[in-house]
Design a protein around this motif. Structure first.
Motif, PDB file in Angstrom:
ATOM      1  N   ARG A 269       0.809  -1.219   0.000  1.00 19.57           N
ATOM      2  CA  ARG A 269       0.000   0.000   0.000  1.00 19.57           C
ATOM      3  C   ARG A 269       0.844   1.272   0.000  1.00 19.57           C
ATOM      4  O   ARG A 269       0.323   2.363  -0.210  1.00 19.57           O
ATOM      5  CB  ARG A 269      -0.929   0.016   1.227  1.00 19.57           C
ATOM      6  N   THR A 270       2.138   1.134   0.285  1.00 23.41           N
ATOM      7  CA  THR A 270       2.997   2.309   0.415  1.00 23.41           C
ATOM      8  C   THR A 270       3.125   3.029  -0.924  1.00 23.41           C
ATOM      9  O   THR A 270       3.456   2.412  -1.937  1.00 23.41           O
ATOM     10  CB  THR A 270       4.402   1.892   0.917  1.00 23.41           C
ATOM     11  N   ARG A 271       2.871   4.327  -0.914  1.00 26.18           N
ATOM     12  CA  ARG A 271       2.919   5.121  -2.144  1.00 26.18           C
ATOM     13  C   ARG A 271       3.927   6.266  -2.071  1.00 26.18           C
ATOM     14  O   ARG A 271       3.963   7.127  -2.938  1.00 26.18           O
ATOM     15  CB  ARG A 271       1.526   5.687  -2.463  1.00 26.18           C
ATOM     16  N   ILE A 272       4.713   6.302  -0.996  1.00 23.34           N
ATOM     17  CA  ILE A 272       5.803   7.275  -0.920  1.00 23.34           C
ATOM     18  C   ILE A 272       7.092   6.525  -0.664  1.00 23.34           C
ATOM     19  O   ILE A 272       7.081   5.336  -0.321  1.00 23.34           O
ATOM     20  CB  ILE A 272       5.572   8.321   0.195  1.00 23.34           C
ATOM     21  N   ASP A 273       8.221   7.206  -0.827  1.00 24.51           N
ATOM     22  CA  ASP A 273       9.528   6.576  -0.583  1.00 24.51           C
ATOM     23  C   ASP A 273       9.773   6.550   0.927  1.00 24.51           C
ATOM     24  O   ASP A 273      10.533   7.366   1.465  1.00 24.51           O
ATOM     25  CB  ASP A 273      10.625   7.355  -1.312  1.00 24.51           C
ATOM     26  N   LEU A 274       9.088   5.624   1.595  1.00 29.88           N
ATOM     27  CA  LEU A 274       9.098   5.609   3.059  1.00 29.88           C
ATOM     28  C   LEU A 274      10.470   5.264   3.626  1.00 29.88           C
ATOM     29  O   LEU A 274      10.874   5.813   4.655  1.00 29.88           O
ATOM     30  CB  LEU A 274       8.060   4.608   3.574  1.00 29.88           C
ATOM     31  N   ILE A 275      11.173   4.352   2.982  1.00 35.27           N
ATOM     32  CA  ILE A 275      12.472   3.919   3.505  1.00 35.27           C
ATOM     33  C   ILE A 275      13.435   5.109   3.570  1.00 35.27           C
ATOM     34  O   ILE A 275      14.091   5.358   4.589  1.00 35.27           O
ATOM     35  CB  ILE A 275      13.062   2.781   2.660  1.00 35.27           C
ATOM     36  N   SER A 276      13.494   5.850   2.485  1.00 34.56           N
ATOM     37  CA  SER A 276      14.369   7.031   2.453  1.00 34.56           C
ATOM     38  C   SER A 276      13.899   8.067   3.465  1.00 34.56           C
ATOM     39  O   SER A 276      14.711   8.663   4.188  1.00 34.56           O
ATOM     40  CB  SER A 276      14.379   7.632   1.049  1.00 34.56           C
ATOM     41  N   LEU A 277      12.571   8.274   3.524  1.00 34.87           N
ATOM     42  CA  LEU A 277      12.033   9.271   4.441  1.00 34.87           C
ATOM     43  C   LEU A 277      12.318   8.919   5.894  1.00 34.87           C
ATOM     44  O   LEU A 277      12.730   9.780   6.690  1.00 34.87           O
ATOM     45  CB  LEU A 277      10.523   9.420   4.229  1.00 34.87           C
TER      46      LEU A 277
END
Length: 351
Positions: A269-277
């Motif tokens: 479901r993740t739609r942003i670059d969560l790991i980098s963020l």
């Protein structure tokens, strides 16, 4: 012996034992003779949260360097000595706040006595250190191998050697790279001695494996009320040791302060670059170490708001944007590229 009931020992301007806060130690990986490099690293470690620093003293040049190092740092300085008792004496004279020795490898009883007398003269505590890798042959034979019982017996023998010389300003360290053996050894010695304990999993490994092993071992030991100082031993930058140690203490409720970052593991479901963020957030919040709050970084708007409700501040990602939350309440929507700055602005309001 729980940490509340251990003796109080002074190391420079810090005290350990007797229920005082568990302090974080690390060790420089610079050449001690290189005063500038060593001082620079100690200052970086101090800024990261290190309470006590240890340096290797392999020769007289390193011992003499302690005087200049000591003038330029603000935390207690521990000299790590092996084999040559004269280095221990010199280190004390040049300003070490504590010395780490293994009385079994510095020679005869007379040499041990000479070190103890110098420590007594300067009122410098001695850390008696025994590692599983240096266990005496007779104890290996007695217990049928390297065991927790053998490590404890070895340490207590060395403690008695110094006690018989009339000196009890001591800290004990018993370490093994075997996590379960280390846990057992600390459980055993806690019931037989009231000296403060320096706790660590020795030769734990590289950043990932070393952090995991240290977290398991130190977590179990500290949770039982055992341990007065700790070190997370990692093959790498010692600043990472301090970061890991701080998180271990904070997780166990033994240290307050600093921003705790919680983040989800990501999913489809993740739609942003969560790991980098999440990594950027973790780096950014180090500037706010004086705050004692929780920040949540979540990957989607389905579960994010609920998961972040317990956090003081939170981000929940959407498609190219995210929700900025405070105490579980949505403050506003923010474009993905502005999330980090928006979170920083909220943190600055809490100062």
């Amino acid at each position: 012996m729980s940490r509340e009931r251990t003796r109080v020992i002074r190391i420079g301007d810090r005290v350990i034992g007797g229920g005082n806060p568990v302090l974080i130690q690390s060790m420089c990986n610079t050449k001690t003779q290189d005063v500038e490099a060593t001082v620079d690293q100690i200052k970086a470690l101090t800024e990261a949260g290190c309470d006590i620093i240890r340096v290797a003293v392999p020769d007289m040049e390193a011992a003499a360097a302690l005087k200049q190092i000591k003038k330029q740092i603000s935390i207690p300085l521990v000299a790590d000595i092996h084999f040559d008792y004269r280095l221990a004496i010199a280190a004390i004279e040049w300003g070490a706040d504590k010395i780490r020795i293994n009385p079994g490898n510095i020679g005869s009883a007379d040499r041990v006595r000479a070190v103890v007398e110098k420590a007594r003269e300067y009122d410098v505590p001695i850390r008696v250190g025994v590692n599983s890798g240096s266990l005496e042959k007779n104890l290996i034979e007695k217990y049928g191998g390297v065991t927790a019982e053998g490590i404890v017996e070895s340490a207590l023998q060395k403690v008695r050697m110094i006690e018989e010389l009339g000196y009890e300003n001591l800290v004990i360290s018993i370490k093994s790279s075997d996590v379960l053996m280390c846990i057992k050894a600390h459980q055993l010695i806690a019931g037989q001695s009231d000296y403060p304990l320096h706790v660590g999993i020795t030769e734990a490994g590289t950043y990932v494996s070393g952090t995991v092993k240290s977290s398991v071992g130190l977590g179990v030991i500290l949770y039982q009320g055992i341990g007065d100082t700790i070190r997370v031993s990692l093959t790498g930058d010692p600043v990472e040791e301090v970061k890991a140690a701080k998180l271990i203490l904070k997780t166990l409720g033994l240290r307050r302060g600093g921003v705790e970052v919680v983040s989800c593991p990501t999913c489809g479901r993740t739609r942003i670059d969560l790991i980098s963020l999440a990594n950027q957030v973790e780096k950014m919040v180090s500037e706010f170490d004086h705050l004692d709050i929780k920040v949540a970084v979540m990957g989607c708007v389905v579960n994010g708001p609920g998961e972040a409700r317990e956090a003081d501040l939170g981000i929940a990602g959407g498609i190219g944007e995210g929700l900025l939350m405070k105490k579980g309440e949505i403050i506003r929507k923010v474009p993905e590229e502005e999330l980090l700055n928006a979170l920083k602005e909220e943190l600055m309001k809490l100062q």
